[in-house]
Design an enzyme around this catalytic site. Structure first.
Site, PDB file in Angstrom:
ATOM      1  CE  LYS B  71      20.219  -5.149   5.967  1.00 43.93           C
ATOM      2  NZ  LYS B  71      20.017  -3.720   6.217  1.00 43.93           N
ATOM      3  NE  ARG B 141      16.005  -3.395   8.608  1.00 46.02           N
ATOM      4  CZ  ARG B 141      16.491  -3.252   9.849  1.00 46.02           C
ATOM      5  NH1 ARG B 141      17.755  -2.927  10.037  1.00 46.02           N
ATOM      6  NH2 ARG B 141      15.714  -3.447  10.878  1.00 46.02           N
ATOM      7  N   GLY B 150      25.898   1.441   7.200  1.00 49.71           N
ATOM      8  CA  GLY B 150      25.551   2.819   7.558  1.00 49.71           C
ATOM      9  C   GLY B 150      25.547   3.779   6.392  1.00 49.71           C
ATOM     10  CG  MET B 152      23.184   3.345   0.576  1.00 50.99           C
ATOM     11  SD  MET B 152      22.911   2.319  -0.841  1.00 50.99           S
ATOM     12  CE  MET B 152      23.078   0.713  -0.119  1.00 50.99           C
ATOM     13  NE  ARG B 385      26.634  -7.099   8.244  1.00 45.46           N
ATOM     14  CZ  ARG B 385      26.369  -5.802   8.245  1.00 45.46           C
ATOM     15  NH1 ARG B 385      25.889  -5.222   7.166  1.00 45.46           N
ATOM     16  NH2 ARG B 385      26.587  -5.067   9.317  1.00 45.46           N
ATOM     17  CG  HIS B 500      30.438   4.779  11.458  1.00 50.04           C
ATOM     18  ND1 HIS B 500      31.476   5.667  11.312  1.00 50.04           N
ATOM     19  CD2 HIS B 500      29.990   4.496  10.204  1.00 50.04           C
ATOM     20  CE1 HIS B 500      31.638   5.932  10.031  1.00 50.04           C
ATOM     21  NE2 HIS B 500      30.739   5.235   9.346  1.00 50.04           N
ATOM     22  NE  ARG B 662      68.146   2.423  -9.644  1.00 51.19           N
ATOM     23  CZ  ARG B 662      67.028   3.036  -9.278  1.00 51.19           C
ATOM     24  NH1 ARG B 662      65.923   2.880  -9.978  1.00 51.19           N
ATOM     25  NH2 ARG B 662      66.998   3.787  -8.210  1.00 51.19           N
ATOM     26  CD  GLU B 799      64.111   3.320 -15.193  1.00 49.57           C
ATOM     27  OE1 GLU B 799      63.470   3.665 -14.188  1.00 49.57           O
ATOM     28  OE2 GLU B 799      65.355   3.174 -15.178  1.00 49.57           O
ATOM     29  CB  SER B 818      63.925  -4.999 -13.428  1.00 49.21           C
ATOM     30  OG  SER B 818      63.098  -4.633 -12.350  1.00 49.21           O
ATOM     31  CB  CYS B 885      61.735  -3.137  -9.087  1.00 44.16           C
ATOM     32  SG  CYS B 885      62.543  -2.228 -10.394  1.00 44.16           S
ATOM     33  CE1 TYR B 905      62.396  -9.041 -10.072  1.00 43.97           C
ATOM     34  CE2 TYR B 905      63.133 -10.634 -11.711  1.00 43.97           C
ATOM     35  CZ  TYR B 905      63.221  -9.380 -11.120  1.00 43.97           C
ATOM     36  OH  TYR B 905      64.134  -8.464 -11.576  1.00 43.97           O
TER      37      TYR B 905
END
Lengths: 935, 935
Positions: B71, B141, B150, B152, B385, B500, B662, B799, B818, B885, B905
């Site tokens: 602000k 403010r 809203g 603060m 803003r 709001h 898998r 894993e 993977s 994955c 990937y």
């Protein structure tokens, strides 16, 4: 080609028997001798595959155990020392590798030299192999680097055929002797080389005895034996489709190959696995002139030790049989005479034997286990090797030999397998107890054990290692190995102190009573009988392996008394070890015991074990059921005084040593009753009158809480510091108890070093949170007590992989690490210890894993995390104290690992403390050797 | 010292309200602004803490958001651009840090300069602060780097006291106006600065209105207001123990400190957590001359956007209220007028506003969200803003601005939070469905959602995020944030498109209908009413956030249609991204959908998901119950054709792309019914006649198997490749199905690239075992089918921590990795995802963990293992293909991590593919920037 066909028959039969699971066969890539042809040639450029030996002359020596096996190397060494050994030669383990790498055939170029070496033996023996008039006969025995008693095959009297047996008869003037050898040879060859069942041959003899109404083999006459030989040969022809091989060289080659194959019989594989013997060593073959202990009463055969292998006492020790072949002694078929008797029966032979074995012991600087044969008063040594002995004996011998200046202290320390010390520490029968001995056998392996009796190895294995089972057998044989491994004790009705059962049991550190003649064992009925008393499968007996006593029922036992030699030996270990050895102890009693065993502090005190006591568990449950912090704090206040009392007693027992106390670790549901029990109670009360309403309400609340606390994977659930973070008041109470106890004792001028350990930290913020609680509470208590000199440390378990990976962050806050290798192994390998049984056994058997990672640290995987944790930890805090607690702290291989990577201490259960001390010493010695070598 | 006392009162009240758990308070070390005094001074050596601004002149500029907040920076920038902004000054965030580091007081040296800056404003305004005749009044403010609408505190009309209010009245000729401002000021100050409850003041007004029998505040007369002001002041005196501060400077200092404190109110903390705003930024304070939109009908106030924030269309968009103060618009108390109306009511002000905002948009090159006030026909800009907007709008605006040459493609790509794209991909109401609309509100946030209605945020939170709940409120306020976060949709009876509820819902990507006047909400009765229709708590409604419709019950929905702008935008992302984006898909339908969303292959196809289909599960159970390999193989043979068909369809959908399949992963018990169900069935059958004996036998067998398969920690149990190793026939069947399906398609000239993935490998030997099975079976199938050009890869999931640690060994055998980051996170952190809920929420809330590691990769811990795995893997096999994955594959932060460490990937669910594409593009762009900077 008969060899190929025969080889096939055998392999098939053996594999089928021991590998019933389909997948086991598939994964079994670990079971062959592995060296390739190229590797063999590289190490043996001259291509020497045969090693001749005869008195005063030998190609090999005792350093060549890799190539010649233990037996071959020792035979060569004995010949060099001019000890009377029948001449022979050893085919090296390289040939075994070539055999496997060449499609189960010895390459022709190597095979061709066989006859040259046979001729050398012929020259030394003065007889010719295959000479029909006076045949040179051979024993063919396996021999690998490490002794595997009874595991591999032996063939005696090789070279006999229909002609030679007559020559032998003429030469010895004893037709019956010659025929007896011949029938034994055919049966042995038929079984070992041709893969036929022993019983086929045994049945022929049994039938003959029945027909002739005689009981003993020795009553069989020449005609009987002739008939038996004929039957044996026709059986071989029928079963194998070709006649029994008459040609001595063909016999020899087939026997050699059978020995190579015997390296990979299932029982040999099992033995190696149990004894951690590598599978890729291969076996040598020893081909040696036969001598005979069964040529009448001036002949005999025996085995012995240069010292007592049970106690270590310096006494000539052994057994022999007059007019017998070697196998008769070890097989335990006849109960032999003690060696002292030989002095009276054959004083000259006895003296020579005593002299030779004394020389051998000095030469090898170790107790010798020897075999000898006396052929018509002439002594031959057939084998010598370092003797297997009980650990008591091993320690006494090592200490004695240091005093005799035969060996150094360092050598002495290297001679005891740390794991064996375990045997010294287990209880024996309480001498003040009165009990009825129903029978007595030989004290074959010391210690005491009570258990339910089973009559086959299979039945014992079925019970599993958690049940106390005693294996009762007429006599044991190598097929019983698995059962002996699982049993807590072994009882045999036949066989001496050196019988299979006795030797193996001593090796395993199991209590064993052998040769209990009074016991009649009936496997079919699953019972044994002593007089009129019948003991059936599942009944409990107690064995006293130190006295040979057999007792009905369970008998109370006492702690072992540790000998003076033991203390002396252990003090040498303490002189050289670098690692400290602490103990895992949760009670004052454990702490006292551990101090006796040489512990240097407590590495893990599990406070929750104190929670389970009968007078505390209701309070713990009150805490868990609390609806508010206030209620919870009320329950905790009650626990405080219990905990304080416990800690005080433990600190007291450990005065002067550090005591690491772990805050509450297990998930709370472990302190509540089982769900089904509560449900049953509710159902029962529901049917009763209204006056139980209050009880019902309480039970419903308990049930609700059990359901709330239920977890899918409790191992990875709400436990460890996660409890202390959500319920800081629990940590607060425990810290209060610890510090109050310490302050009280410090006031009495005691030296107390508490180390407060936060479990299951994965992120430094968890540790910070708990550290704040610990410091705040401790400050408060210390402030009030005014014992300002109070010192304590705050550290953490490293048991979550993430903790090891971020050890630098954690060490910035923590003063010590203790690797909780149990949980670290579970998470790093993804194995739940409670569930892994379903596949872990198969994994180890089939070689997917080299060993059970819960027994010995998985150095390649989990070990990496420990190294990372240690390095990052020390990088952040140079003086970070690091140890491990958990099962691995008492495992020698894991202890060696801890030493190598530079931890400060290991912590293990009280009984494993001496093991750990020795293992730590050995690791330190190895380190020095490496350091020296590097220089 | 009133400040201290007051400060204490407030802090206590707020903390108690939002941190009911004892431990939450303790662990909250993360919630203060963290910079120390030293750090502040280091960055600000000149010690400038105040930044003046007035039209044409400003100390700051838009680049200083860190110091001035958004602000303050924008006010300065607007002044530099000569835009009419009331004069004022900004107290920098540095002062906020000093305030916290100095025991909640602004250091005196800094405080002293305050008056100097007030004087500068006085000069620009031509009025004096505290002048009783014509007082300069201030708005005070907060303003932090990131907008927290809203969250603060704000105080208006500061500087008023009993004297000044009369001066104001005289100067404006409007006593009622002056008194109305005064009573608002006291209430606002009382609430925000003194920590008194709003209701205390509100009740005074309500009572007055009742006494006077009037309904509207606007009906209150001068006397009423005088009375109210008097009451307000006496309340302050009674509650605080000292009179309301009259001194304007004291007011100003107290207000400033209150703004600093408001940085750490629980609702602000929650907002930051939900929006990933760092907690250590601190807030600036903007002190600015008051202007009044409530000075009669030539005054007004409003907010607006330079483009439509819902659709992105290029249209002037906003709302205003005549004769109102700014808070009235945003608070949603009165429903405002659309901005087009202003053109008619005040054409000059409208034109000026349009010109200024157009300039602002060009200046900032981004849609502007502005606030303005018209005071007696004079336009003042209070704030501008970058505008919050829906993601649809954001994409359209970004693409339009590229076309308008305002921004580059790279800038456009940087403007969309990848996670927001999710909102575009979720279904909306099927337009072909007929349904009854019971009421209509404003289309505040697009999308559609059905759920049960709840009337407090607390009740919604209680349902948890897995239940579909709709939060229904009169109007929302910042205390409702948590509930809005959990709800699937939000309905409010009051408030406009910028209320709001609307702003927050759009930010969250939740469907929201606001300002549905027809709905009467009764929180006490937990119901809302539309005419006579009553909808009670728990009843289901559907919201259409794109139209504002409210519908009873569930309505069918359709897939979203993706705009042309979206495709264009995503194609720019594909141009720059380096990572490939694959999808996790188990069915042909998923595969088709993923291709539409831009997937470049399948990274994880879970074959077990195919096992659960109704026609297959009995066969799977047959397999599990098999007593022998033969029985098991029979069941598997039946499954083969199903699996082959599935794979064929998936390969077909993914033609030209790799498909990673898998092998079977979950523990077998997952395929069996629940134990209690089987027990119930058995009990039921037990009571029936004998004819059910066969069923009973079967059920008993099922029960036995369930018990055999039960595990303590199934997560670490017998699953993954451990199944395929013990039951190789399962792997065999699956490989057969995969390769047969591929061969069939290859015959039709299709390009198929199967990648067979072995799950849960921890040791290279496990992989070797399964690889042997795969290769053997594949060779067989390919040989038979004669499609020799068939290519496939064999790889593994990483894993288990051990797999990452020994990735070099595994990569020597595997062609791709993977990372299964779900399980890797579970094991590395020791968290069971099923159970961690019990503490993980608390961990994240209290700052022990920065975020949920199952949502975004724990880069410090789990990330280390991924790096180790990648580095060791590539060291052993340079061209090793590596991806991840699991849930993290669709998380932008995790995708950025994968890009940074050089994976090939990521693979995620179809709906997250576009998110992943954009996240991958942004990561690549950041990389280029870094690379450029390094140059």
């Amino acid at each position: 080609m008969p060899t190929r066909k025969i080889a096939k028959t055998k392999t098939k039969a053996k594999t089928k028997k021991a590998a019933p699971k389909k997948s086991a066969t598939k994964a079994g890539g670990k079971t062959t001798a592995k060296k390739t042809k190229a590797a063999v040639k590289k190490n043996n450029p001259k291509g020497q595959y045969y090693y001749f030996f005869s008195v005063g002359k030998a190609d090999g020596d005792s350093s060549m155990r890799d190539l010649l096996g233990g037996k071959g190397a020792n035979l060569a060494e004995m010949c060099r020392a001019k000890i009377p050994v029948p001449p022979g030669f050893t085919i090296s383990t390289d040939v075994c590798h070539l055999y496997y790498d060449n499609g189960m055939t010895v390459p022709q170029a190597v095979d061709a030299d066989l006859e040259k070496y046979v001729k050398m033996v012929e020259k030394a023996a003065g007889k010719t192999f295959g000479d029909p008039a006076d045949p040179l006969l051979f024993s063919v025995r396996s021999g690998s680097k490490f002794s595997m008693p009874g595991m591999m095959d032996t063939i005696l009297n090789l070279g006999l055929n229909d002609e030679a047996v007559e020559g032998l008869a003429r030469k010895t003037g004893n037709l019956r002797f010659a025929l007896d050898n011949y029938r034994r040879f055919i049966a042995m060859f038929g079984n070992v080389v041709l893969g036929l069942d022993k019983d086929i041959f045994e049945n022929v003899i049994t039938k003959r005895k029945e027909d002739r109404r005689i009981k003993q083999d020795s009553s069989l006459q020449v005609n009987d034996l002739k008939e038996i030989v004929k039957k044996f040969k026709s059986i071989v022809k029928r079963k194998c489709g070709e006649p029994f091989p008459d040609d001595p060289y063909q016999q020899l080659r087939l026997a050699r190959d059978a020995v190579f194959r015997s390296w990979n019989t299932p029982r040999a594989i099992t033995y190696r696995r149990l004894n951690d013997i590598p599978s890729d060593l291969g076996t040598a073959v020893n081909i040696q002139m036969m001598v005979y202990g069964n040529m009448g009463n001036t002949s005999g055969t025996g085995v012995g030790f240069t010292r007592n292998p049970a106690t270590g006492d310096k006494e000539f020790y052994g057994e022999y049989l007059i007019n017998a072949q070697g196998e008769d002694v070890v097989a335990g078929v006849r109960t032999p005479q003690p060696i002292a008797q030989l002095k009276k029966e054959m004083p000259a032979a006895y003296k020579k034997l005593k002299d030779i074995t004394t020389r051998l012991e000095k030469h090898y600087r170790e107790i010798q286990d020897f075999e000898f044969t006396i052929q018509e008063n002439e002594l031959f040594m057939l084998q010598t090797r370092n003797g297997k002995r009980t650990v008591q004996a091993a320690i006494k011998i090592a200490v004695d030999m240091v005093k005799e200046k035969l060996i150094t202290k360092v050598e002495a320390l290297g001679r005891i397998e740390p794991a064996q010390i375990d045997q010294l520490l287990h209880p024996s029968i309480d001498p003040s107890t009165k009990y009825d001995v129903i029978a007595k056998g030989l004290p074959a392996s010391p210690g005491a054990a009570s258990g339910k009796v089973y009559f086959t190895a299979e039945d014992v294995v079925k019970q599993g290692p958690k049940k106390a089972s005693i294996l009762v057998r007429e006599e044991t044989n190598p097929d019983d190995i698995e059962g002996m491994n699982v049993a807590v004790g072994i009882l045999t009705a036949r066989g001496g102190m050196t019988s299979h059962a006795a030797v193996v049991a001593r090796g395993m550190g199991k209590c064993c009573v052998s040769g209990a003649d009074a016991a009649r064992v009936n496997v079919k009925k699953k019972q044994f009988q002593v007089g009129k008393l019948v003991i059936k499968e599942g009944e409990v007996i107690t064995l006293n392996g130190s006295t040979g006593e057999i007792i009905i029922g369970t008998v109370s036992t006492v702690e072992p008394e540790l000998s003076g030699e033991f203390s002396e030996f252990m003090s040498w270990a303490d002189e050289v070890k670098v690692l400290k050895v602490r103990t895992n102890a949760d009670t004052p009693a454990d702490a006292v015991k551990a101090i006796k065993f040489g512990a240097e502090g407590i590495g893990l005190c599990r406070t929750e074990h104190m929670f389970f006591a009968e007078d505390r568990i209701p309070i713990v449950q009150e805490m868990i059921l609390a609806d508010s912090i206030e209620e919870r704090e009320m329950a905790l206040a009650k626990l405080l005084s219990f905990q304080k009392k416990d800690f005080k007693a433990i600190f007291n027992a450990m005065e002067g040593f550090p005591v690491t106390i772990r805050t509450l670790d297990p998930p709370l549901h472990e302190f509540l009753p089982h769900k089904s029990d509560v449900e049953a109670k509710i159902e029962a009360l529901d049917k009763k009158s209204d006056e139980y309403e209050e009880d019902l309400a309480h039970l419903s609340k308990v049930l609700r809480r059990i359901e709330e606390l239920a977890e899918t994977n409790p191992m990875l659930g709400h436990r460890g510091c996660r409890l202390g973070i959500l319920y800081p008041e629990i940590t607060e109470m425990q810290v209060k108890a610890i510090i109050m106890a310490a302050c009280d004792l410090i006031k009495d001028k005691k030296k107390i070093f508490p180390e407060i350990m936060i479990p299951l930290v994965g992120h430094v913020n968890e540790f910070k949170h708990q550290k704040e609680v610990v410091e705040r509470i401790a400050r408060g208590v210390i402030g009030k007590s005014k014992s300002r000199q109070m010192e304590f440390m705050i550290g953490t378990m490293i048991e979550i992989p993430r903790a090891a990976l971020t050890a630098d962050e954690i060490a910035a806050e923590a003063e010590f690490f203790s690797f909780g290798t149990n949980d670290l192994t579970q998470m790093t390998m993804g194995f739940s210890r409670d569930d892994a049984g379903k596949f872990l056994g198969h994994y180890v058997e089939s070689g997917i894993l080299p060993h059970d990672p819960f027994v010995s640290i998985d150095q390649d995987g989990v070990g990496q995390l420990i190294k990372i944790g240690k390095e990052k930890g020390r990088a952040a805090r140079r003086d970070l104290k690091i140890g491990i607690c958990g099962e691995h702290g008492g495992d020698p291989a894991s202890i060696a690992f801890c030493h190598e990577i530079g931890l400060d201490y290991v912590s293990c259960s009280p009984f494993r403390v001496p093991i750990a001390r020795l293992a730590a010493a050995q690791a330190a010695l190895r380190d020095k050797k490496t350091a020296r070598k590097k220089k």
